[in-house]
Design an enzyme around this catalytic site. Sequence first.
Site, short mmCIF file in Angstrom:
data_model
loop_
_atom_site.label_atom_id
_atom_site.label_comp_id
_atom_site.label_asym_id
_atom_site.label_seq_id
_atom_site.Cartn_x
_atom_site.Cartn_y
_atom_site.Cartn_z
N LYS A 90 -8.40 -1.83 6.65
CA LYS A 90 -8.88 -2.43 5.46
C LYS A 90 -7.90 -3.43 4.94
CE LYS A 90 -7.93 1.93 2.64
NZ LYS A 90 -8.51 3.00 3.57
N SER A 103 -7.00 3.91 9.14
CA SER A 103 -7.68 3.82 7.92
C SER A 103 -7.19 2.89 7.00
CB SER A 103 -7.71 5.39 7.25
OG SER A 103 -7.94 5.05 5.95
N ASP A 148 -14.31 2.65 7.83
CA ASP A 148 -13.31 3.55 7.24
C ASP A 148 -13.76 4.42 6.04
OD1 ASP A 148 -10.47 4.47 6.47
OD2 ASP A 148 -10.92 3.14 4.68
N HIS A 172 0.78 -1.14 0.15
CA HIS A 172 0.04 0.05 0.04
C HIS A 172 0.81 1.40 0.10
CE1 HIS A 172 -3.88 2.24 0.97
NE2 HIS A 172 -3.09 2.63 1.42
N ARG A 195 -13.55 12.67 6.98
CA ARG A 195 -12.25 13.30 7.04
C ARG A 195 -11.81 14.31 6.00
NH1 ARG A 195 -8.57 8.54 7.23
NH2 ARG A 195 -7.02 10.23 7.66
N1 URA Z 1 -4.75 6.29 2.23
C1 URA Z 1 -5.69 5.72 3.28
O1 URA Z 1 -6.32 4.50 2.86
N2 URA Z 1 -6.09 6.50 4.29
C2 URA Z 1 -5.83 7.44 4.70
O2 URA Z 1 -6.08 7.89 5.85
C3 URA Z 1 -4.60 8.08 4.12
C4 URA Z 1 -4.30 7.38 2.78
#
Ligand code: URA
Length: 438
Positions: free
Chosen positions: A190, A186, A164, A85, A171
């Site tokens: 996931k 966040s 999320d 990620h 947010r």
């Molecule tokens: N990427 C995400 O999935 N969540 C965040 O809060 C920031 C970047």
Amino acid sequence: MTQRTVPELIAVKRDGGALDEREIRRLIEGFTAGEVADYQMSALAMAIYLRGMSPKETAALTLAMRDSGRVVKLGGPERLYVDKHSTGGVGDKVSIALAPIVAACGVRVPMVSGRGLGHTGGTLDKLEAIPGFSVDMTVDAFVKQTDALGCALIGQTADIAPADKRLYALRDVTATVASIPLITASILSKKLAEGIGGLVLDVKVGRGAFMQTLDDARDLARSIVRVGRLANKRVTAILTAMDAPLGRTIGNALETHEAIELLHGRGPEDLAEVTYVLGAEMLRLAGLEASERAARARMEQAVHTGAARAKLAEIVAAQGGDARVVEEPDRLPRARARVVVKAPKAGYVHGIDALELGLTGVAMGAGRTRADQAVDPAVGIVLRAVRGERVKAGDPLAELHVEARAGTKPWAARVERAYTIRSTPPALGPLVLETIRK
Ligand code: URA
């Protein structure tokens, strides 16, 4: 003792106190069920943004958000399932090349990605530039494809960490994105819900990233590695520079084209470097190779033999896309017109402001300013000169790919301003800054 009410819990955080695990879970369960209102969750997000959270609270928030939906159980040994990620950057098309390369090496990659966010691009938008490609899939189909092909590339479904998805939307519009506990929860909620055994996180640092300083990026990386370990996952964070865009393209089809070029052994060096460094760590976490050198050799082999391309073609076909783009990337959508941005003076390219180019890409239609907007897959920016290169006055710096030339002057001016040209060559810093494993 009576339970504290939601306003009381918000007040605890507002005043700098700590919430316990049960209270955090109750808040997230209530939010997911619609019993905690969006305005209450927004107020809580702002309190967390301003006051922070302890590692224990951050872990509790992450796990409560993970459990707000389904936690996937994949078929094989958990160790083999490793995802990557990125915290988000400009020109970051790494996942599109990386996922098929490591899948061709035996890693299983159940990848749930996001859309463009602010000035940063998103893997889903890039994948959707492939005609027919669908990022929507049921969780059952996702599990099946990951186990059958070694990789599935999808978007967040209603079943995976729904808390999320909803909190992120709040947010995004309440100036509470750049908070280390909230980003940790966040990203990890996931990823943990995907059923992975390991995660390699690319923490972007610099002008085009959400974390602008090395200290902030390190804090975020440590927070994610710590919470990942509490959840019994192997997590490595690799800090990489994001001052200038990665590679030479910004824009969805252009970036997918460039990622496919890498699978043909032709991509730009910086993109290849980040891809191989992250990939080597994925192979290490999966237990497939012990050293970075051996892992790199295995990945290069997958590219040279065409195995990585064949893997991407399989994934694209399985997700309804036109797999011919893998061998013939010119089949990707192309904008109708080009506008060349020329160097105003001679010299060396010292800097290319990633944030400014990311924002220009959004203004051109490659990204969104509202969640419900569509993107134009074909538009974007191609960098004809990158850092360290020498240009003469009038040489092309960049090329705008647009649907019509009319009205493009302000974008061309922004791109020109994003370049810093000086008379002496720049000292280029490293791209891979740090690796954090604990
Ligand atoms: N990427 C995400 O999935 N969540 C965040 O809060 C920031 C970047």
